[in-house]
Structures are given as structure tokens and as C-alpha cells.
Design an enzyme around this catalytic site. Sequence first.
Site, short mmCIF file in Angstrom:
data_model
loop_
_atom_site.label_atom_id
_atom_site.label_comp_id
_atom_site.label_asym_id
_atom_site.label_seq_id
_atom_site.Cartn_x
_atom_site.Cartn_y
_atom_site.Cartn_z
N GLU A 30 -0.13 -1.26 5.73
CA GLU A 30 0.96 -0.84 6.60
C GLU A 30 0.87 0.65 6.90
O GLU A 30 1.20 1.09 8.01
CB GLU A 30 2.31 -1.19 5.97
CG GLU A 30 3.51 -0.98 6.88
CD GLU A 30 4.04 0.45 6.89
OE1 GLU A 30 4.80 0.79 7.81
OE2 GLU A 30 3.69 1.22 5.98
N ASP A 75 0.83 -1.20 0.00
CA ASP A 75 0.00 0.00 0.00
C ASP A 75 0.86 1.26 0.00
O ASP A 75 2.04 1.24 0.39
CB ASP A 75 -0.95 0.01 1.19
CG ASP A 75 -0.24 -0.10 2.54
OD1 ASP A 75 0.66 -0.93 2.65
OD2 ASP A 75 -0.59 0.67 3.46
#
Length: 388
Positions: free
Chosen positions: A139, A77
Site C-alpha cells: 500500500e 507494509d
Amino acid sequence: MSAATLARARDILERLVGFPTITDRSNHALIDYVQRYLEDLGVATWRAPNAGGDKAALMATIGPAVDGGVALSGHTDVVPVEGQNWSGDPFRLREVDGRLYGRGACDMKGFDAVVLAMVPEFQAAGLKRPIHILLSYDEETTCLGSLDLIARFGRETPRPALAIVGEPTLMGCADAHKGVATFMTRVTGVEAHSSKPQLGANAVAVAADIVSEIGRLARAYEAPELCDPRFDTPYSTLHVGEIRGGTARNILARDCSFHWEFRGLPGVSAASAAAKVQAFVDDVALPRLTRFVSGPTIETIMEIDVPALASAPDNAAASLALRLTHSNALIAVSYATEAGHFQAAGLPTVVCGPGSIDQAHKPDEFIAISQLAACIDFMRGLASELAR
């Protein structure tokens, strides 16, 4: 083979950057691409979907499918680009003067691309101990995506012996980082005309009191005896980043909420900071809010709690990283990573990856091609180590 691997890493990075895997979107297209790439090379993969079904983490093992070896962990991400002044399309990789620009190029698709580009070399190395590739999600917001994979270690998948988290450190070896916890506090008062405050409870005023106390507590953490000089910002920090409340200048506000965070040095828990804030709420803020009326409330919810990575004298992951980088100096970083989760699961862990954190989250994020090359050299040394 080095030039070919670097070219392959650049091509893979171009593909990875092209997937706009902002945390509020699905990462399935990227995971599908990586899974096809690995399976085309004959590498088996394990996929771990999230509860909502819109995201997935991925694990693959090169070498013997046995416990042991090294986990190479990266996230898929990226942070948003809205409101940032980019000089080109953030999701189209471009090269300028030895730098590769694109959202996530540094944080941390550059590491992901190197690891994937190295797979043919890993396969040809004759590994005696395995290399495990882990790609997570979320994350940037919660650091929870890696837990889906960690929970499978030794059960559905082999259990690594240690972990290397490839966040950008300019290939330095970080054996410690701060933890981070985020909170939402909601103050609920009673509306009244501002000329008669005794008829209500002003949520904005009391929220401001709590915010002021958080600021006081933040300054207390700066005391020299609480500092660790290894960290850039050598103390634990408290920070209020967003506050919303009220409807009009002449109405006592019924509602006010604010987001705040705590970034603690290893050994300084978020719970201890939250307890100090709650003590002020119980002893001062709530009595002020209920001075004239009953019923107002103050509620604090912990949203995420990412553990710190603590230095350990026998950290096998740090020792390995030092050998592979030909360094004798460990560093500490102030940002949080998924490394604390691996350490909490009993795996020696180090943070070591290409690029500089100074480029992360900014417009025109980039990674130097020389950093990708350095990471390839690191991975080649790792393969040799595990082939012995």
C-alpha cells in the site's frame, strides 16, 4: 470483555510491529502469523500471493460465508526507518504515557490488531451478515496489493457489500480522498564540451525546463475555482521530488531523470495533468533538446495511478460509519488509500480508523491506547449491526 479485547489488541500489535514489513521486504512471516492465529480460532483464510512470490495478501470471513456484509481492510507494509532519529527500536513496541510506539503502530497495524483481536467477539455475536478481514501488501508504494483480493470477490471468495478502510483518521469518517499518480521522466541528450553547446544537447537544462513548467502548472491548480475546501490543501498538487543527471560541470549532460507526482482532487484525473506536461514536452522541451542535433528523446512513464475516493450521496459505508461513531460529520483527507480501488470495484467505501495521520511515517510513530479502545467500540457496534 472490553479490557480483555484491548489487552489482546495490544499483544497482537506488539507481534505485528515486530515484523519489519518494509515494502521492499517480504511480509510472509507476518501473514503466516495471522493465518495461524485465525485458523487456531477456526476461521478459514484465503491467501493471494503476488507475482514475485515474496508477498501475500490475506482474506478471512467470520460469520456466514456468503456475499454481503462488511470488508475491514488494512495493509501490512510500513515505510522505512533509515535516517530517522528514533528514541528506541522501531520494531519493538513500547508504551509511554498511554501511547504505543513503533513503526506501523499508527499506519496501520493498530487497526489490523484491533480487527484481529475482535475475532472472538465477532464469532460470539451471532452474525447474520459476514465480516471479511482483508490484509494487503505494498500500500505504501503502489496500492496494488489489495487488487489481488478484490479480483477474487464473488468468485473464489464471498463478495462484501461495502468496505471500511482503517487508515488513521482519529476514528473520523472520510468519504473522500485524493488520488495519487507517480511518474518518471527521462531526458536523453548528447554529450559535448560545455564551451560548444551547438555540438550537443544538454539533458539537465531541458529537464530543468520541464521541472519549471511542472511548477507553473502546480500553481495553476491553486486557482480558487479549482479548489475544494473540504481538503486540507484544498487543491490538486504537482510535485517533483527527485532529480538526477550529468557527470561533470563542463560536459553537456547526456542523461537526466526526475520523479514527480500528481495528487488530484476527486474528479481531477492524473491523465489530464500528465497531458499538460506532455504538451509542454512536445511543443517546447523536445524542440529545444533537438535544436542542434537529432536523436535526443524525452520519455515519461506513469509508474502508479491510485484512484481517488469520491463522495457519493448514497454511500452506505459512510452512513454505517457515522452511526457507529455517533457522528454526523463526514471528512475528506488529502492522502491516498486503497479505498478508491474498492469504490472502483462497485463497493461503497469509507476510510475510518484509529490514530492520527500526523504520526505516520515519522520517527517515534505512535498510536494512543485510547484510539485502540475507540476502534474496539466501533467494531463492537459493527458486530451488533450485522447480527440483527
